[in-house]
Design a protein around this motif. Sequence first.
Motif, PDB file in Angstrom:
ATOM      1  N   GLY A 190      41.176  34.341  32.854  1.00 31.90           N
ATOM      2  CA  GLY A 190      41.922  33.337  33.612  1.00 31.90           C
ATOM      3  C   GLY A 190      43.018  33.937  34.458  1.00 31.90           C
ATOM      4  N   ASP A 191      44.129  33.237  34.553  1.00 35.33           N
ATOM      5  CA  ASP A 191      45.236  33.623  35.436  1.00 35.33           C
ATOM      6  C   ASP A 191      45.866  34.964  35.091  1.00 35.33           C
ATOM      7  OD1 ASP A 191      44.774  31.179  36.563  1.00 35.33           O
ATOM      8  OD2 ASP A 191      46.694  30.299  36.007  1.00 35.33           O
ATOM      9  N   VAL A 192      45.750  35.412  33.834  1.00 33.67           N
ATOM     10  CA  VAL A 192      46.409  36.655  33.434  1.00 33.67           C
ATOM     11  C   VAL A 192      45.489  37.868  33.520  1.00 33.67           C
ATOM     12  CG1 VAL A 192      48.046  35.472  31.933  1.00 33.67           C
ATOM     13  CG2 VAL A 192      45.920  36.393  30.966  1.00 33.67           C
ATOM     14  N   ALA A 193      44.239  37.661  33.917  1.00 34.75           N
ATOM     15  CA  ALA A 193      43.279  38.768  33.964  1.00 34.75           C
ATOM     16  C   ALA A 193      43.178  39.356  35.367  1.00 34.75           C
ATOM     17  CB  ALA A 193      41.906  38.286  33.512  1.00 34.75           C
ATOM     18  N   TYR A 194      43.366  40.642  35.464  1.00 39.69           N
ATOM     19  CA  TYR A 194      43.113  41.393  36.688  1.00 39.69           C
ATOM     20  C   TYR A 194      41.746  42.010  36.461  1.00 39.69           C
ATOM     21  CZ  TYR A 194      44.176  44.325  40.744  1.00 39.69           C
ATOM     22  OH  TYR A 194      44.153  44.922  41.979  1.00 39.69           O
ATOM     23  N   ALA A 195      40.708  41.248  36.817  1.00 41.54           N
ATOM     24  CA  ALA A 195      39.340  41.560  36.411  1.00 41.54           C
ATOM     25  C   ALA A 195      38.450  41.879  37.606  1.00 41.54           C
ATOM     26  CB  ALA A 195      38.770  40.354  35.656  1.00 41.54           C
TER      27      ALA A 195
ATOM     28  N   GLY B  57      43.400  32.533  40.340  1.00 41.47           N
ATOM     29  CA  GLY B  57      43.847  31.407  39.528  1.00 41.47           C
ATOM     30  C   GLY B  57      43.059  30.150  39.849  1.00 41.47           C
ATOM     31  N   HIS B  58      42.060  29.841  39.044  1.00 39.70           N
ATOM     32  CA  HIS B  58      41.247  28.641  39.228  1.00 39.70           C
ATOM     33  C   HIS B  58      40.759  28.211  37.862  1.00 39.70           C
ATOM     34  CE1 HIS B  58      37.919  26.052  40.474  1.00 39.70           C
ATOM     35  NE2 HIS B  58      38.559  25.959  41.635  1.00 39.70           N
ATOM     36  N   TRP B  59      40.859  26.913  37.559  1.00 42.51           N
ATOM     37  CA  TRP B  59      40.557  26.451  36.210  1.00 42.51           C
ATOM     38  C   TRP B  59      39.106  26.706  35.805  1.00 42.51           C
ATOM     39  CZ3 TRP B  59      36.985  22.680  35.104  1.00 42.51           C
ATOM     40  CH2 TRP B  59      36.545  21.881  36.159  1.00 42.51           C
ATOM     41  N   GLN B  60      38.157  26.592  36.723  1.00 48.92           N
ATOM     42  CA  GLN B  60      36.762  26.824  36.349  1.00 48.92           C
ATOM     43  C   GLN B  60      36.500  28.299  36.054  1.00 48.92           C
ATOM     44  OE1 GLN B  60      34.896  24.717  39.630  1.00 48.92           O
ATOM     45  NE2 GLN B  60      34.082  23.236  38.179  1.00 48.92           N
ATOM     46  N   LEU B  61      37.161  29.187  36.773  1.00 55.33           N
ATOM     47  CA  LEU B  61      37.025  30.613  36.487  1.00 55.33           C
ATOM     48  C   LEU B  61      37.652  30.930  35.126  1.00 55.33           C
ATOM     49  CD1 LEU B  61      36.040  33.367  37.504  1.00 55.33           C
ATOM     50  CD2 LEU B  61      38.313  33.705  38.466  1.00 55.33           C
ATOM     51  N   ALA B  62      38.790  30.314  34.821  1.00 54.38           N
ATOM     52  CA  ALA B  62      39.431  30.524  33.518  1.00 54.38           C
ATOM     53  C   ALA B  62      38.508  30.066  32.389  1.00 54.38           C
ATOM     54  CB  ALA B  62      40.762  29.786  33.456  1.00 54.38           C
TER      55      ALA B  62
ATOM     56  N   LYS C  18      30.031  37.761  36.175  1.00 51.39           N
ATOM     57  CA  LYS C  18      29.334  37.727  37.463  1.00 51.39           C
ATOM     58  C   LYS C  18      29.673  36.418  38.149  1.00 51.39           C
ATOM     59  CE  LYS C  18      25.431  40.702  36.464  1.00 51.39           C
ATOM     60  NZ  LYS C  18      23.973  40.814  36.434  1.00 51.39           N
ATOM     61  N   SER C  19      30.909  36.257  38.504  1.00 51.09           N
ATOM     62  CA  SER C  19      31.331  35.022  39.156  1.00 51.09           C
ATOM     63  C   SER C  19      31.724  35.288  40.607  1.00 51.09           C
ATOM     64  CB  SER C  19      32.500  34.386  38.401  1.00 51.09           C
ATOM     65  OG  SER C  19      33.589  35.272  38.402  1.00 51.09           O
TER      66      SER C  19
ATOM     67  N   TYR D  25      37.221  24.150  46.602  1.00 53.75           N
ATOM     68  CA  TYR D  25      36.843  22.993  47.415  1.00 53.75           C
ATOM     69  C   TYR D  25      38.024  22.043  47.477  1.00 53.75           C
ATOM     70  CZ  TYR D  25      36.020  21.180  42.740  1.00 53.75           C
ATOM     71  OH  TYR D  25      36.176  20.843  41.416  1.00 53.75           O
ATOM     72  N   SER D  26      38.072  21.264  48.535  1.00 50.60           N
ATOM     73  CA  SER D  26      39.177  20.331  48.707  1.00 50.60           C
ATOM     74  C   SER D  26      38.748  19.203  49.635  1.00 50.60           C
ATOM     75  CB  SER D  26      40.387  21.062  49.303  1.00 50.60           C
ATOM     76  OG  SER D  26      41.496  20.203  49.356  1.00 50.60           O
TER      77      SER D  26
END
Length: 86
Positions: free
Chosen positions: A21-26, A39-44, A63-64, A69-70
């Motif tokens: 999530g938000d804390v991962a530098y991945a 920082g995106h809730w679906q990725l988290a 593999k994301s 979208y808005s």
Amino acid sequence: YMIFVTYLVLQTSNQDVFAGGDVAYAPIYAAEGEKGNIGHWQLAQYHGRTAALSMMGRKQPIKSVPFFYSMLFGMGLRYAGNTQML
């Protein structure tokens, strides 16, 4: 806040610590594995599932593809990819 550098399975340099999530530098799949912080809730949510599988010994590389979208004034906007590659 803190950022944790992770490998493809969201494991940090400490084998017992995973981050997502938000804390991962991945690694970002769409950026050929270049690392970043998104920082995106679906990725988290996806990171959480991937990290949990890794903790159980069922390691799967992430593999994301970053996306958002808005809706604004009745118009839809969708984006997928990585702008750093442009």
